[in-house]
Design a protein around this motif. Structure first.
Motif, PDB file in Angstrom:
ATOM      1  N   GLN A 677      -3.285  -7.543  14.022  1.00 42.77           N
ATOM      2  CA  GLN A 677      -3.752  -8.842  13.535  1.00 42.77           C
ATOM      3  C   GLN A 677      -5.077  -8.716  12.761  1.00 42.77           C
ATOM      4  N   GLN A 678      -5.219  -7.598  12.086  1.00 37.86           N
ATOM      5  CA  GLN A 678      -6.393  -7.389  11.229  1.00 37.86           C
ATOM      6  C   GLN A 678      -5.969  -7.724   9.800  1.00 37.86           C
ATOM      7  N   TRP A 679      -5.999  -9.021   9.487  1.00 38.01           N
ATOM      8  CA  TRP A 679      -5.341  -9.505   8.272  1.00 38.01           C
ATOM      9  C   TRP A 679      -6.033  -9.029   6.995  1.00 38.01           C
ATOM     10  N   ASP A 680      -7.351  -9.013   6.996  1.00 33.65           N
ATOM     11  CA  ASP A 680      -8.048  -8.540   5.784  1.00 33.65           C
ATOM     12  C   ASP A 680      -7.702  -7.083   5.488  1.00 33.65           C
ATOM     13  N   ASP A 681      -7.694  -6.261   6.553  1.00 35.31           N
ATOM     14  CA  ASP A 681      -7.322  -4.851   6.369  1.00 35.31           C
ATOM     15  C   ASP A 681      -5.892  -4.734   5.869  1.00 35.31           C
ATOM     16  N   CYS A 682      -5.012  -5.551   6.425  1.00 33.98           N
ATOM     17  CA  CYS A 682      -3.603  -5.499   6.015  1.00 33.98           C
ATOM     18  C   CYS A 682      -3.465  -5.809   4.532  1.00 33.98           C
ATOM     19  N   MET A 683      -4.195  -6.839   4.072  1.00 29.79           N
ATOM     20  CA  MET A 683      -4.138  -7.189   2.650  1.00 29.79           C
ATOM     21  C   MET A 683      -4.729  -6.070   1.778  1.00 29.79           C
ATOM     22  N   ASP A 684      -5.854  -5.506   2.241  1.00 26.77           N
ATOM     23  CA  ASP A 684      -6.507  -4.442   1.458  1.00 26.77           C
ATOM     24  C   ASP A 684      -5.610  -3.219   1.315  1.00 26.77           C
ATOM     25  N   PHE A 685      -5.001  -2.805   2.420  1.00 29.55           N
ATOM     26  CA  PHE A 685      -4.143  -1.615   2.367  1.00 29.55           C
ATOM     27  C   PHE A 685      -2.884  -1.873   1.537  1.00 29.55           C
ATOM     28  N   SER A 686      -2.333  -3.084   1.645  1.00 29.54           N
ATOM     29  CA  SER A 686      -1.142  -3.419   0.847  1.00 29.54           C
ATOM     30  C   SER A 686      -1.476  -3.417  -0.639  1.00 29.54           C
ATOM     31  N   LEU A 687      -2.631  -3.978  -0.979  1.00 30.53           N
ATOM     32  CA  LEU A 687      -3.065  -3.971  -2.384  1.00 30.53           C
ATOM     33  C   LEU A 687      -3.288  -2.545  -2.883  1.00 30.53           C
ATOM     34  N   ALA A 688      -3.861  -1.699  -2.023  1.00 29.65           N
ATOM     35  CA  ALA A 688      -4.111  -0.305  -2.411  1.00 29.65           C
ATOM     36  C   ALA A 688      -2.802   0.421  -2.686  1.00 29.65           C
ATOM     37  N   ALA A 689      -1.757   0.098  -1.900  1.00 30.57           N
ATOM     38  CA  ALA A 689      -0.449   0.736  -2.107  1.00 30.57           C
ATOM     39  C   ALA A 689       0.146   0.307  -3.444  1.00 30.57           C
ATOM     40  N   THR A 690       0.080  -0.997  -3.736  1.00 27.72           N
ATOM     41  CA  THR A 690       0.641  -1.459  -5.015  1.00 27.72           C
ATOM     42  C   THR A 690      -0.195  -0.966  -6.198  1.00 27.72           C
ATOM     43  N   LYS A 699       7.987   2.846 -11.400  1.00 29.33           N
ATOM     44  CA  LYS A 699       8.914   1.715 -11.417  1.00 29.33           C
ATOM     45  C   LYS A 699       8.922   1.051 -10.049  1.00 29.33           C
ATOM     46  N   TRP A 700       8.880  -0.272 -10.063  1.00 27.86           N
ATOM     47  CA  TRP A 700       8.872  -0.986  -8.779  1.00 27.86           C
ATOM     48  C   TRP A 700      10.166  -0.712  -8.025  1.00 27.86           C
ATOM     49  N   ASP A 701      10.022  -0.375  -6.754  1.00 30.04           N
ATOM     50  CA  ASP A 701      11.187  -0.031  -5.933  1.00 30.04           C
ATOM     51  C   ASP A 701      11.035  -0.648  -4.558  1.00 30.04           C
ATOM     52  N   GLU A 702      11.849  -0.217  -3.610  1.00 32.22           N
ATOM     53  CA  GLU A 702      11.827  -0.775  -2.259  1.00 32.22           C
ATOM     54  C   GLU A 702      10.479  -0.587  -1.576  1.00 32.22           C
ATOM     55  N   THR A 703       9.827   0.553  -1.849  1.00 34.72           N
ATOM     56  CA  THR A 703       8.517   0.799  -1.237  1.00 34.72           C
ATOM     57  C   THR A 703       7.498  -0.210  -1.747  1.00 34.72           C
ATOM     58  N   TRP A 704       7.521  -0.465  -3.064  1.00 34.69           N
ATOM     59  CA  TRP A 704       6.625  -1.470  -3.637  1.00 34.69           C
ATOM     60  C   TRP A 704       6.900  -2.837  -3.035  1.00 34.69           C
ATOM     61  N   ILE A 705       8.180  -3.174  -2.876  1.00 33.94           N
ATOM     62  CA  ILE A 705       8.560  -4.474  -2.295  1.00 33.94           C
ATOM     63  C   ILE A 705       8.052  -4.576  -0.860  1.00 33.94           C
ATOM     64  N   LYS A 706       8.140  -3.470  -0.107  1.00 32.46           N
ATOM     65  CA  LYS A 706       7.658  -3.468   1.277  1.00 32.46           C
ATOM     66  C   LYS A 706       6.168  -3.755   1.325  1.00 32.46           C
ATOM     67  N   ALA A 707       5.405  -3.087   0.423  1.00 29.49           N
ATOM     68  CA  ALA A 707       3.959  -3.307   0.383  1.00 29.49           C
ATOM     69  C   ALA A 707       3.641  -4.747  -0.002  1.00 29.49           C
ATOM     70  N   ALA A 708       4.366  -5.283  -0.985  1.00 30.04           N
ATOM     71  CA  ALA A 708       4.119  -6.651  -1.439  1.00 30.04           C
ATOM     72  C   ALA A 708       4.451  -7.661  -0.346  1.00 30.04           C
ATOM     73  N   LEU A 709       5.528  -7.415   0.378  1.00 27.68           N
ATOM     74  CA  LEU A 709       5.899  -8.313   1.470  1.00 27.68           C
ATOM     75  C   LEU A 709       4.847  -8.305   2.572  1.00 27.68           C
ATOM     76  N   GLN A 710       4.310  -7.112   2.870  1.00 24.61           N
ATOM     77  CA  GLN A 710       3.265  -7.042   3.894  1.00 24.61           C
ATOM     78  C   GLN A 710       2.035  -7.827   3.452  1.00 24.61           C
ATOM     79  N   TYR A 711       1.715  -7.711   2.165  1.00 19.55           N
ATOM     80  CA  TYR A 711       0.578  -8.465   1.643  1.00 19.55           C
ATOM     81  C   TYR A 711       0.833  -9.965   1.769  1.00 19.55           C
TER      82      TYR A 711
END
Length: 759
Positions: A677-690, A699-711
């Motif tokens: 439940q560390q939401w700021d960290d979750c957003m930061d790491f998801s943004l870093a992945a994308t 090319k955007w793929d399933e991994t990118w979609i996973k990161a975007a969904l987490q964000y």
């Protein structure tokens, strides 16, 4: 038919003699002579065997007398038998010291031989006979003839010819000095021979003193420089050099100041500071004093800079070293200047001109650059540039040596075949590191031909391996592992066998690889069992490191069996050698694939403990990845995050391989942060992945979609509903049928115009 049999018998006897089995040869030749009593070849072999056996034999005199009779009998049969005359002359002159006049007669006849080698030996023997008889004038004449004859050897081996010439000139000079009482002529002779160089430091000390006696201070200082550089740990040699230094010092006190003499004194003060009671401050002041007297001479600047460099006063050393290089400089000075410039200015200097220096000094500078400079200042930004500099040090040394040995250029100062061979080894290694493998192979081969040592073969095998010339690798390794344990330590032997095993495997000869693997394992385990208790912790670690290559091939071969079987095989390896880091590493990977995460974590911990600081960056990444992901799958998100953050710190952004790891790790860190439940960290790491996708143009793929969904999920939970919905909409633009995104859109209310993935 009888003649043919006799020829065959003599050839057999000769082969026994050539093999060095003189007792067997003598026994066989005596039998042969019973039936062929006047056979010249048989008589010669008999006499030669008796001569060889006379060394270190209780009945040496008897054997030598018999040998002499044999050679004399052969001469009665064949009056011009040159080999018999050579043996008789040698025995009479160098062993018995008798019949010198007769020996000289033999030598006189042999000087007419058509064979250069025979003529050279005859005159060499005769010169010694004249010397023993006290006929110095004739001995000197023969030395002059030998000096001229020896020039003929230059074509086949300049190195050997120069070595011989140096000995001849030294002998000639000593005759003038000690037997003709003519020091001026002795000094002149020493000067003539100097181009060929002398191997004995005492000779240079003698030359320096002779030159100083004749007030030839320039030449005396030059000879003193070589003497000081040639000194050893031998107490007698050192004492002569210390005495020579004090003589030079006394001359300066008499206002006889000469750059050649001052250079020799600087060398002595640098090499023998304790004997001369010259500490750092005194040497620095001495150098500074002569900078004032000779402001355009680079040598005192060099020694001032070197003195400050060695006490790590880099800022103070830099101007002296820089000035020295500007005025000409030395190879070692350049090495220090490069390092000090980087330490002080934070960047490597531009080398506009490389100093003029000897092949040996450039080799020494290359070694110092590697061990002192490169190892201390290297980092990812300048590593390649430093490698290029090191390579150039060795290249200049190599080219100079090559000119001497193969192009008949330069003087005898470069007559150091073993140092040339070592230069070839280091130069070849540097070339391989630069990817210039073909050139490295040729350099290593030349070096091994000059002066063989197993390390050259090991380096050659590495270059050949990079070129996929596996058959040659196998051949070279077999040659290297034939060296005895006096030269080849067991850890080096294992390293070589690992190369051989890998080459065989890469050739697709898997059955042969399995057989060799078993043999190596037996040797390794036997060594550990026999000597393991005698090895310290560091030695055991080095040995296990060398064994990794062998274990890697085991892993490749185990790829043909089930994961469970492979795991049992590695557990068996660990049972035999509990400190084998390879086994822990392989088990860590296998347990991860088997989803036995607790065991994976335990193996990762043990591997890291055994490996210590020697762990490579690739292994660091794998350990923290597998341990971090294991904790994640076990639901321990705190420890998972801790390991994955360390993994992230050990990745290099911009590195093609690391970019993928950075992306995946950020996604996993986002997952851990969400669970915690560390939401700021979750957003930061998801943004870093994308962001990895953006900067790499992926090319955007399933991994990118996973990161975007987490964000999006983190945004929603954190109350940023508009950002969450906009992210979902962006996902649906890329993947309109993505069920997870559609489900979120249905559940969340639309709102806001925020768009987070703008391009």
């Amino acid at each position: 038919m009888q003649q043919e049999q006799s020829i065959a018998d003599v050839e057999h006897l000769q082969s026994i003699y050539n093999a060095g089995d003189y007792p067997a040869c003598l026994e066989a030749v005596n039998l042969f002579l019973l039936f062929n009593p006047q056979n010249p070849e048989g008589l010669l072999l008999k006499a030669k065997c008796e001569y060889q056996l006379s060394y270190n034999s209780p009945n040496a005199d008897e054997l030598l007398v018999s040998a002499v009779r044999g050679f004399e009998e052969l001469l009665r049969l064949t009056a011009d038998h040159e080999e018999a005359m050579l043996y008789l002359a040698y025995i009479n002159i160098f062993i018995t010291g008798a019949n010198l006049s007769e020996a000289i007669t033999y030598c006189d006849r042999l000087t007419e031989s058509i064979l250069l080698d025979t003529r050279t030996k005859a005159i060499t023997y005769r010169q010694e006979a004249y010397y023993q008889k006290g006929d110095v004038d004739n001995a000197l004449k023969d030395l002059d003839i030998l000096i001229k004859l020896n020039q003929a050897h230059t074509v086949e081996s300049r190195s050997l010819a120069d070595h011989e010439q140096g000995l001849l000139y030294a002998k000639k000079a000593n005759l003038y000095l000690y037997h003709k009482n003519d020091p001026a002529k002795a000094l002149e002779t020493f000067k003539e021979g100097l181009i060929h160089r002398y191997k004995d430091v005492h000779i240079y000390t003698l030359i320096a003193n002779l030159a100083l006696d004749h007030q030839d201070y320039e030449f005396g200082g030059e000879a003193a420089q070589v003497a000081m550089f040639s000194g050893s740990a031998d107490a007698d040699t050192d004492e002569d050099l210390i005495t020579l230094y004090h003589r030079l010092d006394e001359l300066t006190r008499q206002d006889i100041i000469n750059t050649s003499i001052i250079y020799a004194m600087l060398i002595a003060r640098k090499i023998y500071p304790e004997r001369l009671e010259c500490d750092t401050v005194e040497l620095l002041n001495f150098a500074r004093h002569y900078i004032k007297i000779y402001p355009d001479w680079f040598i005192p600047y060099h020694y001032a800079g070197a003195t400050l460099y060695e006490v790590e006063s880099y800022t103070e050393a830099l101007p002296y070293l820089q000035k020295s290089i500007e005025l000409g400089g030395l190879a070692l000075g350049l090495q220090r200047f490069i390092e000090v410039s980087y330490r002080v200015n934070g960047q490597l200097p531009t080398i506009e001109r490389w100093p003029h220096d000897s092949a040996v000094m450039y080799y020494n500078a290359g070694v110092s650059f590697f061990y002192e400079s490169e190892s201390n200042i290297s980092n990812a930004d300048i590593a390649r540039e430093l490698l290029q500099v090191r390579t150039n040090f060795y290249k200049i040394s190599y080219d100079s040596f090559y000119d001497y040995f193969y192009n008949d250029k330069r003087d005898g100062a470069d007559n150091e075949p073993h140092i040339f061979a070592m230069c070839c080894n280091n130069y070849g290694i540097a070339l391989s590191e630069l990817g210039e493998y073909e050139t490295a192979v040729e350099v290593h081969k030349l070096g091994y031909a000059l002066s063989p040592f197993w390390e050259q073969l090991s380096s050659l095998a590495t270059a050949l391996f990079a070129l996929h010339r596996y058959e040659e690798v196998i051949e070279v390794v077999e040659q290297a592992t034939a060296y005895s344990s006096d030269y080849l330590r067991f850890e080096d032997y294992i390293d070589l066998k690992g190369k051989q095993l890998t080459a065989i495997y890469d050739l697709g000869r898997k059955d042969e690889a399995r057989e060799l693997l078993t043999a190596i394992e037996e040797e390794y385990n036997s060594f550990i069992e026999s000597y393991g208790n005698e090895l310290n912790e560091e030695e055991l670690f080095v040995l296990s490191q060398r064994y990794i290559v062998v274990q890697n091939i085991r892993q490749d071969l185990l790829g043909e069996v089930s994961l469970e079987e492979a795991t049992e095989a590695w557990k068996n390896q660990l049972y035999k050698n509990p400190d084998d880091n390879s086994s822990w590493y392989m088990l860590m990977q296998n347990y991860y694939q088997l989803e036995d995460y607790n065991q994976c974590i335990a193996c990762a911990n043990n591997y890291q403990s055994v490996k210590g600081e020697a762990i490579t960056i690739e292994s660091v990444q794998k350990v923290y990845y597998m341990r971090g992901m294991s904790y994640l799958y076990l639901g321990d998100y705190v420890l998972a995050k801790e390991n994955l953050l360390i993994l992230l710190d050990n990745c290099q952004p911009g590195n093609e391989n690391d970019e993928s790891i950075i992306c995946d790790t950020n996604i996993s860190l986002a997952q851990c942060s969400y669970a915690l439940q560390q939401w700021d960290d979750c957003m930061d790491f998801s943004l870093a992945a994308t962001a990895c996708y953006d900067r790499n143009g992926w090319k955007w793929d399933e991994t990118w979609i996973k990161a975007a969904l987490q964000y999006a999920d983190a945004c929603k939970v954190a109350g940023e509903t508009d950002a969450a919905m906009d992210t979902v909409n962006n996902i649906l633009k890329v993947a309109p049928e993505n069920e997870e995104a559609l489900q979120r859109k249905r559940e969340w209310k639309s709102g806001g115009l925020f768009s987070f993935f703008k391009r």
